[in-house]
Structures are given as structure tokens and as C-alpha cells.
Design a protein around this motif. Structure first.
Motif, PDB file in Angstrom:
ATOM      1  N   ARG A  12      -2.612   8.534   1.484  1.00 48.09           N
ATOM      2  CA  ARG A  12      -2.260   6.352   1.807  1.00 48.09           C
ATOM      3  C   ARG A  12      -2.134   6.610   2.599  1.00 48.09           C
ATOM      4  N   LEU A  13      -0.898   7.228   3.184  1.00 48.52           N
ATOM      5  CA  LEU A  13      -0.393   6.614   4.188  1.00 48.52           C
ATOM      6  C   LEU A  13      -0.899   6.953   6.005  1.00 48.52           C
ATOM      7  N   GLU A  14      -1.663   8.233   5.985  1.00 50.77           N
ATOM      8  CA  GLU A  14      -2.659   8.638   7.239  1.00 50.77           C
ATOM      9  C   GLU A  14      -4.079   7.283   6.993  1.00 50.77           C
ATOM     10  N   HIS A  15      -4.074   6.795   5.830  1.00 49.84           N
ATOM     11  CA  HIS A  15      -5.131   5.768   5.999  1.00 49.84           C
ATOM     12  C   HIS A  15      -4.670   5.185   6.150  1.00 49.84           C
ATOM     13  N   CYS A  16      -3.878   4.342   5.692  1.00 49.12           N
ATOM     14  CA  CYS A  16      -2.875   2.823   5.620  1.00 49.12           C
ATOM     15  C   CYS A  16      -2.965   2.857   7.706  1.00 49.12           C
ATOM     16  N   GLU A  17      -2.813   3.962   8.502  1.00 47.11           N
ATOM     17  CA  GLU A  17      -2.296   4.037   9.941  1.00 47.11           C
ATOM     18  C   GLU A  17      -3.653   4.326  10.671  1.00 47.11           C
ATOM     19  N   ARG A  71       1.922  -3.185   9.156  1.00 42.72           N
ATOM     20  CA  ARG A  71       3.207  -2.532   8.969  1.00 42.72           C
ATOM     21  C   ARG A  71       3.992  -3.820   8.930  1.00 42.72           C
ATOM     22  N   ARG A  72       5.418  -3.592   7.759  1.00 44.85           N
ATOM     23  CA  ARG A  72       6.260  -3.998   8.317  1.00 44.85           C
ATOM     24  C   ARG A  72       7.131  -3.288   7.891  1.00 44.85           C
ATOM     25  N   GLY A  73       8.075  -2.988   9.210  1.00 43.26           N
ATOM     26  CA  GLY A  73       8.864  -2.335   8.708  1.00 43.26           C
ATOM     27  C   GLY A  73       8.730  -1.219   8.603  1.00 43.26           C
ATOM     28  N   ALA A  74       9.329  -0.211   7.741  1.00 41.26           N
ATOM     29  CA  ALA A  74       8.388   1.384   6.950  1.00 41.26           C
ATOM     30  C   ALA A  74       7.495   1.063   6.057  1.00 41.26           C
ATOM     31  N   LEU A  93       0.794  -0.938  -0.105  1.00 38.10           N
ATOM     32  CA  LEU A  93      -0.022   0.358  -0.261  1.00 38.10           C
ATOM     33  C   LEU A  93       0.651   1.655   0.346  1.00 38.10           C
ATOM     34  N   TRP A  94       1.807   1.252   0.681  1.00 33.71           N
ATOM     35  CA  TRP A  94       2.645   2.623   1.136  1.00 33.71           C
ATOM     36  C   TRP A  94       4.146   1.662   1.060  1.00 33.71           C
ATOM     37  N   ALA A  95       4.738   3.035   0.918  1.00 28.47           N
ATOM     38  CA  ALA A  95       6.621   2.714   1.085  1.00 28.47           C
ATOM     39  C   ALA A  95       6.941   3.876   1.015  1.00 28.47           C
ATOM     40  N   PRO A  96       8.591   3.897   1.799  1.00 35.94           N
ATOM     41  CA  PRO A  96       9.179   5.560   1.967  1.00 35.94           C
ATOM     42  C   PRO A  96       9.527   5.142   0.928  1.00 35.94           C
TER      43      PRO A  96
END
Length: 217
Positions: free
Chosen positions: A149-154, A199-202, A129-132
Motif C-alpha cells: 500500500r505504501l508503494e502504491h501511495c507513493e 502526504r501529510r507528514g509521514a 491510506l497509510w501511516a507508520p
């Protein structure tokens, strides 16, 4: 062929060769195994187990292949991403760039994923979904849509899950489909995935299949 429980007799144990057992239907092999186990014929039980295992492997392989291929197949009836979200009670902040949203009625996160990028393995599916954006590898992550997307993942991680929609189209080389795509065909309105966000690492991943699954509307 129907095998009654009294058909198998010890004096006929030598008649049950591996070749003969393989000619039986699966239910008949199971019945033969039960009879052999009841009569203490361990060799016949072992032969039945081997025959059943050989039949399970091709069936399991077919199921895995079908599961892996399913997300990439384009359904006949597709609708736009914005209409698909509206059907789930979500109105996207930005129709052109938003790939996820929150349903006002209950706060559920709804996320759209690119069908051809879904990874399938052992009956389950996963999607990054998201990666840095490390060394410019994912510029989209630093854009407004990526931050959204990051906000929604959290949020989905805190809530314990999210709903997922499959988006079909043709990717554009060198770009994430969420950023740019060659063609976007639309969303399958008949399918909603129940996602587990991890969450897998970052990184944030969506996982479904097995405990988390797909359900028709």
C-alpha cells in the motif's frame, strides 16, 4: 406567486415585512430583491438576503449529512474485492491481502478503501491510506500488504491521483479493516472515486469530493 419586475413600487416598500417575505417562494424572494435593488430600497434588499441565507443553511446541512452518511450505506449489489479490481483492469498480487494494485494498460493506481472509515466534511471525503507503525499502533503497515500500500501511495502521489473503490463490511475491534474485519460484504461495482493522494507528514491520505469526485461506471 409570480412577481413581475414592475410590481414592486417605492410607495409599497413598507408593506414588505420580514414575515411577509418569509412566506414567499425562493424564486419570488430573489425577484423581490432584484426589484428592490433596482429601486434603491436597501432595507428590503437586506431583508431578502437574510431570508435567503436562512434557507441556504438547512439545505447545506442536509447535503453535508447526506454526503457523510452515503459511504456507510451498503448498496444492494456488491461483488468481491478481486472481481472489482479485475473490472478496473487490475489483477491483485495477493487476492486475500492486497488492497491496491496498478493497472497494466496505463499504470493507474487503484486503491480500495473501507467505506465506514471514510471521513466526510464540507462536501468532501478523506481516508487514511497509510501511516507508520509507531509503538505498535499499526502493525499492518509493516506487513507485506502494508508495504505494498505504501508503494502504491507513493506512486499515486507522483502520478497526481488514483482510482478508488469502496469496500463495505463490519470492522473488527482492535484491527485495521485492511488487516482483519468481522465481515466483508464486498465492493460497490457502480462507483469509482477519483482520488487525490496527499502526504501529510509521514501519513498518506486519499481525498475526494469538490475538485476530486465520485463518478458512476
Amino acid at each position: 406567486m409570480q412577481l413581475a419586475k414592475n410590481v414592486f413600487k417605492p410607495k409599497r416598500a413598507s408593506d414588505w415585512t420580514a414575515e411577509r417575505i418569509e412566506q414567499l417562494s425562493t424564486p419570488d424572494i430573489r425577484q423581490l430583491r432584484a426589484n428592490a435593488e433596482r429601486l434603491g430600497e436597501g432595507a428590503i434588499v437586506a431583508q431578502c438576503d437574510e431570508a435567503l441565507e436562512l434557507r441556504r443553511k438547512p439545505a447545506a446541512a442536509k447535503r453535508r449529512a447526506a454526503a457523510a452518511a452515503a459511504p456507510a450505506k451498503r448498496p444492494r449489489h456488491l461483488i468481491s474485492r478481486s472481481k472489482a479490481f479485475q473490472a478496473r483492469g487490475v489483477y491483485l498480487p495477493n487476492v486475500d491481502s492486497s488492497w491496491s494494485g496498478v493497472r497494466r494498460s496505463d499504470g493507474t493506481v487503484v486503491i480500495s478503501v473501507w467505506a465506514s472509515s471514510v471521513a466526510s466534511s464540507e462536501g468532501g471525503c478523506s481516508y487514511l491510506l497509510w501511516a507508520p507503525n509507531i509503538d505498535g499502533s499499526r502493525p499492518w503497515s509493516d506487513m507485506a500488504a502494508g508495504k505494498e500500500r505504501l508503494e502504491h501511495c507513493e506512486l499515486a502521489l507522483k502520478q497526481g491521483g488514483a482510482e478508488g473503490l469502496l469496500v463495505y463490511g463490519e470492522p473488527l475491534d482492535g484491527h485495521l479493516p485492511e488487516d482483519k474485519a468481522r465481515t466483508v460484504y464486498g465492493v460497490d461495482p457502480q462507483l469509482v472515486m477519483q482520488l487525490r493522494v496527499e502526504r501529510r507528514g509521514a501519513e498518506f491520505w486519499a481525498v475526494w469530493g469538490g475538485k476530486a469526485g465520485e463518478r458512476p461506471l
